[in-house]
Scaffold this motif. Structure first.
Motif, mmCIF file in Angstrom:
data_model
loop_
_atom_site.group_PDB
_atom_site.id
_atom_site.type_symbol
_atom_site.label_atom_id
_atom_site.label_comp_id
_atom_site.label_asym_id
_atom_site.label_seq_id
_atom_site.Cartn_x
_atom_site.Cartn_y
_atom_site.Cartn_z
ATOM 1 N N ALA A 276 1.263 -0.054 9.498
ATOM 2 C CA ALA A 276 0.783 -1.268 9.451
ATOM 3 C C ALA A 276 1.145 -2.141 8.176
ATOM 4 O O ALA A 276 1.754 -3.098 8.450
ATOM 5 C CB ALA A 276 -0.944 -1.291 8.946
ATOM 6 N N THR A 277 1.459 -1.463 7.049
ATOM 7 C CA THR A 277 2.313 -2.053 5.866
ATOM 8 C C THR A 277 3.649 -2.276 6.286
ATOM 9 O O THR A 277 4.023 -3.626 5.913
ATOM 10 C CB THR A 277 2.085 -0.994 4.844
ATOM 11 N N PRO B 77 0.940 -1.192 0.004
ATOM 12 C CA PRO B 77 0.128 0.147 -0.100
ATOM 13 C C PRO B 77 0.942 1.205 -0.067
ATOM 14 O O PRO B 77 2.067 1.411 0.733
ATOM 15 C CB PRO B 77 -0.737 -0.130 1.118
ATOM 16 N N SER B 78 0.533 1.990 -0.745
ATOM 17 C CA SER B 78 1.055 3.625 -0.808
ATOM 18 C C SER B 78 2.155 3.406 -1.938
ATOM 19 O O SER B 78 2.596 4.773 -2.135
ATOM 20 C CB SER B 78 1.705 4.073 0.480
ATOM 21 N N LEU B 79 2.424 2.458 -2.359
ATOM 22 C CA LEU B 79 3.540 2.298 -3.741
ATOM 23 C C LEU B 79 2.604 1.802 -4.564
ATOM 24 O O LEU B 79 3.506 1.111 -5.738
ATOM 25 C CB LEU B 79 4.853 1.228 -3.249
ATOM 26 N N ALA C 35 7.623 -6.739 7.284
ATOM 27 C CA ALA C 35 8.798 -6.681 7.888
ATOM 28 C C ALA C 35 9.137 -8.356 7.893
ATOM 29 O O ALA C 35 8.492 -9.210 7.912
ATOM 30 C CB ALA C 35 8.563 -6.326 9.283
ATOM 31 N N ASN C 36 10.225 -8.371 7.789
ATOM 32 C CA ASN C 36 10.921 -9.972 7.731
ATOM 33 C C ASN C 36 10.631 -10.728 6.667
ATOM 34 O O ASN C 36 10.461 -11.898 6.792
ATOM 35 C CB ASN C 36 10.630 -10.504 9.078
ATOM 36 N N THR C 37 10.223 -9.948 5.593
ATOM 37 C CA THR C 37 9.450 -10.700 4.413
ATOM 38 C C THR C 37 10.455 -10.410 3.072
ATOM 39 O O THR C 37 10.914 -9.236 3.484
ATOM 40 C CB THR C 37 8.535 -10.552 4.046
ATOM 41 N N VAL C 38 10.574 -11.097 2.289
ATOM 42 C CA VAL C 38 11.123 -10.479 0.980
ATOM 43 C C VAL C 38 10.071 -10.267 -0.076
ATOM 44 O O VAL C 38 8.905 -10.937 0.006
ATOM 45 C CB VAL C 38 12.275 -11.496 0.401
ATOM 46 N N LEU C 39 10.362 -9.687 -1.127
ATOM 47 C CA LEU C 39 9.401 -9.425 -2.181
ATOM 48 C C LEU C 39 9.092 -10.611 -2.970
ATOM 49 O O LEU C 39 7.756 -11.003 -3.143
ATOM 50 C CB LEU C 39 10.136 -8.433 -3.204
#
Lengths: 354, 354, 354
Positions: B251-252, B204-206, B257-261
């Motif tokens: 929240a986003t 979100p926001s991107l 956090a702690n994930t990759v794309l």
């Protein structure tokens, strides 16, 4: 993309050059013979386009202008095209790109890469990811194999014109023997030549590390307590700069204050008349430096600029080996240079035998 | 010295390359066909001197080492000579020289200029004053047309070896869709190919800017709420790095956090077996980065390095077009490369079909 | 390795180029004739490989991008290979290496060196240690001989197409006549041409140094108190940038506030219709600068970009002279360029006579 650690592979067509340990006595002599054959090309007597169409990516993550120019000039003399990158512009790595990605990408634009990097082992990591051969131009405390190669090549030539051989030669090594990577590589590579004797002189606390004395090889290492003692019977003196700030011992510091490492007087007082004088350069010519004095520069044994001149020949030979080009192939692409840029005053011959 | 705004002129001999909007479907396919024909040259099977005597001025007002090397290598492969200038040395502009004067002067030394500049629109201003064609290598928030071209060229090749076409393909685009210039240019250029469907996933926001949804073109843009949803039925996934600091929503930020794309597990769980994996590079390989994970690197669909390899071919094709050289002219100046620098271990073929 | 101070040797094959004082009227005209003959090569009508195999080391210890590119392009146009080094990477000199050692080492990799250095006299010191010819590309407050040469070459051409000669021409010189090295070199070199008259205009405190008035040469130097007076009867106006901060006198500073050095109105009001407008560039185009205004740019007499274009031709002629190559030798290595990169809109002819 090496199947085995590159440092363990023999140096040959298509391989990386990461370490002097890749050389046997036979392969190092073959390289030097090739370098000898390339001397007319390096001196501009011929132009050659044998590497026409080949692209060298010259990647210097830390500055080393002379090393860079020597590699680039060698490649250009063979007709290849050089693309230069120096440290300040590696923007993608600053954004978190791995050495793997950087190397793999740039290797896709290149036929060979020459890499200088401040971190030990990093050039081998570039080599692992590269599609094309990688040449180590110095990786911090690691290796700088082409420097050791040009030093031994110079030893062979300088001793040769004096009717001597590397085997059995006596080499005085003076200066910073502790931190001087050049000295370590030189001693290592000379293990290929039986019977070399070293006479070591350094200020206290800058002695050669103990591991060099523990090795079971053919060398005889003798620690000397003065320049005079080190020079006795030496065929060659190899000097390295001492950074005074590395000497923490007060007595030592005072003892060598207001002195230089080696000057003309010491050479004429204690050295053989045909003593060969070497230095990996740069030498520190500032007042107060503890280094080789400039007053030796017109002694007949001065070989410090022969070393750098020879670097061009050795690096041409390295590129020829990597690309599978022998001397016959080089000569088949010679054309006579029509141009001559020699200064009107006689250009000093690098060697009487040349 | 363009009569019409260069961005509106078709891309052809003698013209600037400033924007992907200069291409028609026909001209972009012609460029790609030419790039295909140049592959043997790019792979070093031949040397070529068709641009012998031509000078490229490569002017990088901000660093972009890989883009620069790709352009320079392309020019060198055609036999031209490259003159490089990187940002730190533009002294005259610091003294108040206008873009007009700088461009006009340097164009007098050059046959073509490649320019990277941080300011949007600045490369077009260079082009206005230049005597010779100018290629835009990225102008800040403006365009980077050769990146979009090599991306679509890669799409065409990767889909081609899988017996698919760009028309009708489904492309997942993931990451920073708001600020990612690369993504915008890719979507724009793909308007030349009817029936492409995009599946968009971003934090979100991107999100992709609204203007892209308002356009009446042949695209179908579908916003997805998860990686799994984006990958469903996708023939290709195109990833772009997300800078975590651009995510201001708490929240986003916590959610990712702690994930990759994207990583190997996500691909194997949700992607087609023949999924093509793309990324404009550099990818951020630092711990904690929200980007494409390195654990996908041995998946058969990995095409991220094919993209950069293809950049060489596309840029050669661009120079050939600018200089009015067709494939027959290139081949008439081929000579067989005598040298081979391939590593002894097999060099991975860029494509099964290659 | 000059036997005599290089600045005193005539400029010829194998010699350094350190100073305009190395030229006689005959040798400067010979250089200009050669430059004229090389124009088709500089304009890309032919490719030439007469310097194939030759290596130029371009060493810029301070940035001067346009001068560097001009030299490098000239060398590349003759088929030579350029190795570039810019100031930030001279690591060895930072470690205390002398100019002598640096120069001697790099000369061993090179066939010619072009050097820019901030310190007056330093380039001559490089030349003393170099094995190969050295060209001075500017040494601080010292000389920048190729700038003066291209200026006089441009004068000869511009006056020539107007059926005039350098001898007997009237040249207005305006701007900073005190610190402007370019102006001093121009006046010095023009002593080879009898009967040149100079009309000088500068803000108070930036006048031409007294020594120029004391010399017993063929010049007539007239100090003028206004632009109008300087332009009266002038065939040429040569402008140089004034840095406002160099004007310490308050009245002067106020008098020239909100004015430019020269603009279109002044030229049309006070100049001859065929007035030639020159400037060494860069000109300061920032608002408030006291320099040549950009509104003169479409006047027919504008020659400021002819000067830079001519720099390429003059520097090619310099390299040809150093390497002992005459025009016949150059032409024997011409090949027709197959490529044409001209923009579709007509490229403005540098000269009506060209």
């Amino acid at each position: 993309m090496s199947a085995t650690p590159a440092g363990d592979s023999p140096f040959q067509q298509g391989s990386d050059l990461l370490s002097t340990s890749q050389f046997s006595r036979e392969s190092v002599e073959r390289l030097f013979d090739l370098a000898d054959g390339l001397r007319p090309l390096g001196r501009g007597e011929f132009a050659c386009d044998v590497l026409s169409g080949a692209v060298l990516s010259s990647l210097f993550f830390e500055p080393s202008t002379r090393t860079r120019l020597s590699f680039e000039s060698a490649f250009a003399h063979l007709g290849g095209h050089v693309l230069t990158t120096t440290g300040f512009t590696f923007s993608s790595m600053a954004k978190g790109e791995s050495i793997h990605d950087t190397s793999r990408v740039i290797s896709g634009y290149s036929d060979v890469m020459v890499i200088r990097h401040p971190d030990k082992g990093s050039v081998a990591r570039f080599a692992d990811a590269s599609l094309v051969p990688v040449v180590n131009a110095g990786d911090g405390d690691g290796e700088h194999p082409t420097q050791a190669l040009l030093d031994v090549y110079t030893l062979r030539r300088e001793l040769g014109v004096r009717d001597k051989q590397v085997e059995g030669a006596t080499i005085a090594i003076m200066g910073d023997l502790r931190y001087g990577r050049t000295v370590h590589s030189l001693i290592d590579l000379l293990r290929l030549y039986p019977g070399v004797r070293f006479r070591l002189y350094s200020p206290p606390s800058l002695e050669l590390p103990a591991e060099y004395f523990d090795r079971a090889d053919a060398h005889r290492l003798t620690v000397c307590s003065s320049v005079a003692e080190a020079l006795a019977d030496a065929d060659v003196v190899y000097n390295t700069r001492v950074q005074r700030e590395r000497i923490t011992d007060e007595a030592t510091s005072q003892a060598i204050a207001n002195t230089v490492l080696l000057n003309r007087q010491m050479v004429t007082d204690h050295g053989r008349p045909d003593l060969v004088i070497m230095h990996p350069l740069p030498r520190d010519s500032r007042p107060g430096s503890y280094d080789l004095s400039a007053d030796v520069d017109d002694l007949p044994g001065l070989a410090i600029f022969h070393q750098t001149d020879n670097g061009l020949m050795v690096r041409m030979a390295i590129f020829c080996t990597i690309f599978g080009i022998d001397l016959a192939a080089v000569r088949s692409r010679y054309s006579i240079s029509k141009w001559v840029s020699a200064k009107p005053v006689p250009r000093p011959a690098p060697y009487s035998a040349d």
